[in-house]
Design an enzyme around this catalytic site. Sequence first.
Site, PDB file in Angstrom:
ATOM      1  N   GLU A  37       0.874  -1.171   0.000  1.00  0.00           N
ATOM      2  CA  GLU A  37       0.000   0.000   0.000  1.00  0.00           C
ATOM      3  C   GLU A  37       0.915   1.227   0.000  1.00  0.00           C
ATOM      4  OE1 GLU A  37      -2.778   0.316   3.269  1.00  0.00           O
ATOM      5  OE2 GLU A  37      -3.455   2.276   2.561  1.00  0.00           O
ATOM      6  N   ARG A 264       5.498 -12.883   9.848  1.00  0.00           N
ATOM      7  CA  ARG A 264       6.149 -11.635   9.472  1.00  0.00           C
ATOM      8  C   ARG A 264       7.500 -11.534  10.151  1.00  0.00           C
ATOM      9  NH1 ARG A 264       2.405  -7.817   9.294  1.00  0.00           N
ATOM     10  NH2 ARG A 264       3.751  -6.053   9.615  1.00  0.00           N
ATOM     11  N   LYS A 274       4.074   0.737  10.045  1.00  0.00           N
ATOM     12  CA  LYS A 274       4.128   2.006   9.313  1.00  0.00           C
ATOM     13  C   LYS A 274       3.589   3.152  10.150  1.00  0.00           C
ATOM     14  CE  LYS A 274       3.562   0.256   4.723  1.00  0.00           C
ATOM     15  NZ  LYS A 274       2.457   0.082   3.788  1.00  0.00           N
TER      16      LYS A 274
HETATM   17  P1  ATP Z   1       2.844  -2.485   8.306  1.00  0.00           P
HETATM   18  O1  ATP Z   1       2.115  -3.573   9.059  1.00  0.00           O
HETATM   19  O2  ATP Z   1       4.292  -2.375   8.639  1.00  0.00           O
HETATM   20  O3  ATP Z   1       2.138  -1.180   8.328  1.00  0.00           O
HETATM   21  P2  ATP Z   1       1.629  -3.406   5.936  1.00  0.00           P
HETATM   22  O4  ATP Z   1       1.421  -4.867   5.961  1.00  0.00           O
HETATM   23  O5  ATP Z   1       0.450  -2.588   6.226  1.00  0.00           O
HETATM   24  O6  ATP Z   1       2.873  -3.000   6.823  1.00  0.00           O
HETATM   25  P3  ATP Z   1       1.746  -3.303   3.108  1.00  0.00           P
HETATM   26  O7  ATP Z   1       2.171  -2.196   2.235  1.00  0.00           O
HETATM   27  O8  ATP Z   1       0.323  -3.712   3.091  1.00  0.00           O
HETATM   28  O9  ATP Z   1       2.218  -2.938   4.558  1.00  0.00           O
HETATM   29  O10 ATP Z   1       2.669  -4.569   2.873  1.00  0.00           O
HETATM   30  C1  ATP Z   1       2.967  -5.106   1.623  1.00  0.00           C
HETATM   31  C2  ATP Z   1       3.347  -6.544   1.793  1.00  0.00           C
HETATM   32  O11 ATP Z   1       4.459  -6.672   2.666  1.00  0.00           O
HETATM   33  C3  ATP Z   1       2.217  -7.348   2.395  1.00  0.00           C
HETATM   34  O12 ATP Z   1       2.053  -8.520   1.634  1.00  0.00           O
HETATM   35  C4  ATP Z   1       2.669  -7.644   3.787  1.00  0.00           C
HETATM   36  O13 ATP Z   1       2.199  -8.886   4.228  1.00  0.00           O
HETATM   37  C5  ATP Z   1       4.202  -7.646   3.650  1.00  0.00           C
HETATM   38  N1  ATP Z   1       4.828  -7.270   4.907  1.00  0.00           N
HETATM   39  C6  ATP Z   1       4.642  -6.142   5.614  1.00  0.00           C
HETATM   40  N2  ATP Z   1       5.332  -6.165   6.765  1.00  0.00           N
HETATM   41  C7  ATP Z   1       5.996  -7.358   6.787  1.00  0.00           C
HETATM   42  C8  ATP Z   1       6.882  -7.994   7.720  1.00  0.00           C
HETATM   43  N3  ATP Z   1       7.242  -7.401   8.851  1.00  0.00           N
HETATM   44  N4  ATP Z   1       7.371  -9.210   7.398  1.00  0.00           N
HETATM   45  C9  ATP Z   1       7.021  -9.806   6.243  1.00  0.00           C
HETATM   46  N5  ATP Z   1       6.194  -9.273   5.340  1.00  0.00           N
HETATM   47  C10 ATP Z   1       5.670  -8.059   5.593  1.00  0.00           C
HETATM   48 MG    MG Z   2      -1.199  -3.963   4.941  1.00  0.00          MG
END
Ligand code: ATP
Ligand code: MG
Length: 559
Positions: A37, A264, A274
């Site tokens: 995102e 994760r 984030k």
């Molecule tokens: P955050 O939880 O840090 O705000 P998010 O999941 O909302 O991150 P996205 O932009 O939706 O951020 O993430 C894009 C991809 O990266 C998703 O498929 C998510 O599962 C993966 N991702 C995000 N954080 C991690 C992590 N700590 N370890 C592994 N994969 C991750």
């Molecule tokens: Mg997300």
Amino acid sequence: MNETTPDATPSNFIRHIIDADIESGKHQQVITRFPPEPNGYLHIGHAKSICLNFGIANDYDPATCHLRFDDTNPGKEKEEYITAIKEDVSWLGFNWGEELYHTSDYFDQLYAYAQQLIKQGKAYVDSLSADEIRQYRGNLTEAGENSPFRERSVEENLDLLEKMKQGGCAEGEHLLRAKIDMASANINMRDPAIYRIKHMAHPVTGDTWHIYPMYDFAHCVSDAIEGITHSLCTLEFEDHRPLYDWFLDQLGTPAHPQQIEFSRLNLNYTVMSKRKLHELVEGGFVNGWDDPRLPTLSGLRRRGYTASAIRDFCSRIGVTKKDNIIEMSVLENSLREDLDAKAPRALAVLDPIKLIIDNYPADQEEMLDGVNHPKKPEAGKRPIPFAKELYIERSDFMEDAPKKFFRLSQGREVRLRFAYYVTCTHVVKDEQGEVAEVHCTYDPATRGGKSEDGRKVKGTIHWVSVKHAVNAEVRLYDRLFSIPAPAAEKEKDYKDFINADSIKVLKNCQLEASLGAASTNAYQFERQGYFCLDSVDSRSDKLVFNRVVSLRDSWGNKK
Ligand code: ATP
Ligand code: MG
């Protein structure tokens, strides 16, 4: 389509599933996706997902990995983030080729699917308030209740949805919901939202839309439209999988990707959500998204991390379903290994004190051979200027030194790296009684740091010539937080645990002359650690170096 794999990737349970799907003929080709995102910068956790998804695309043939921006939330998303995300993925060494998508590409199709659900009696427009919806939802122990609007007619639902889309309703006035089961043990299945009203222009679609799709609906449909075979996501989506499958089953999409969850990445001594990164950046607790102390990919890059070290780290931690917290030192060790193999060596004095060689002629200068890399003879040698006045590290001299101090002290002899043996004779103090100059004599017969008579010295110290040295600012970084799990603290805010010593700026460092023309890659400053030019603040007339990582893991000792 993709370039060859940068590193050999160990297998994992997801690759085993893919292997089986190919074996059974379920899929002839593999399509994965990385779906960020664009509401912030990528961090090291995203690197795990990028390496997993693009790594699969690199290793299977035929296979591709799509880069898809999940841009369904115009209030929080910005072009700046899209640009930064693309730069980070490329920098990590992955290539999406032509496969660049946006969820907004599918807004029309998503809308048509929502209409289809209504026609199938599987979706309805609800007009309860947000509070009421919460009350009707029930909780973990109590079933929810059906909304009084659940039985609206198909026509009424279609009309209302169209009116919502056109901007004829206030935000929060209505919500399109899936009609599933308000008593489901899985709360995600209790008539989840599909579309909500939002009067906000979108960077791509402008003001066409006054409704935006919810993640759980948009994500599975986007995956299906793109023909994704394996939709890999983190464990918190495990409970959403029934909904992912429900939408695709009701809609009968041409493809039905398989969602597979993995744990994760969590790292200690930092934060990765984030929301928290936004807080740190916007609250001025750090200097921007690329602050070298942040776990963002832009911060790590600026700090001097290499893409290969990060890929190596991701490959070492592996992909499993087990939740755990990885030690920061694991990441740092991947980095040290990479830099040890690659970084050219240089001499740099971070806290200088003068060393005067009394028996070296004042008008004499010479060039000595510095070995560029002790493990890589092919890296060759460089000339290092030597003269009567040198800088050495303040900590390499001690007045009343204990026996085991193998560096400089009155009457003791040490080797100057690549140069000569010198013996300390006396010191000159300033008015405050602090040592201002260390004096010594050198043995001309030890040129290159070897004695002809076989006499040994225990210590070797680094130095630079005063006359030839280049001045630089050096920034020493340490962990951003002083405790391993700042985000897990209940009583206090995680920001209360910011390490006050996470950055230390040294203004008057003296570097070997060749570093005046340093490249942007990291160097090993001998005995000190790995350092690289700061890509943002360094100028040719004011060099700024970042410490990428120390030579050894000293965090434990310090505590
Ligand atoms: P955050 O939880 O840090 O705000 P998010 O999941 O909302 O991150 P996205 O932009 O939706 O951020 O993430 C894009 C991809 O990266 C998703 O498929 C998510 O599962 C993966 N991702 C995000 N954080 C991690 C992590 N700590 N370890 C592994 N994969 C991750
Ligand atoms: Mg997300």
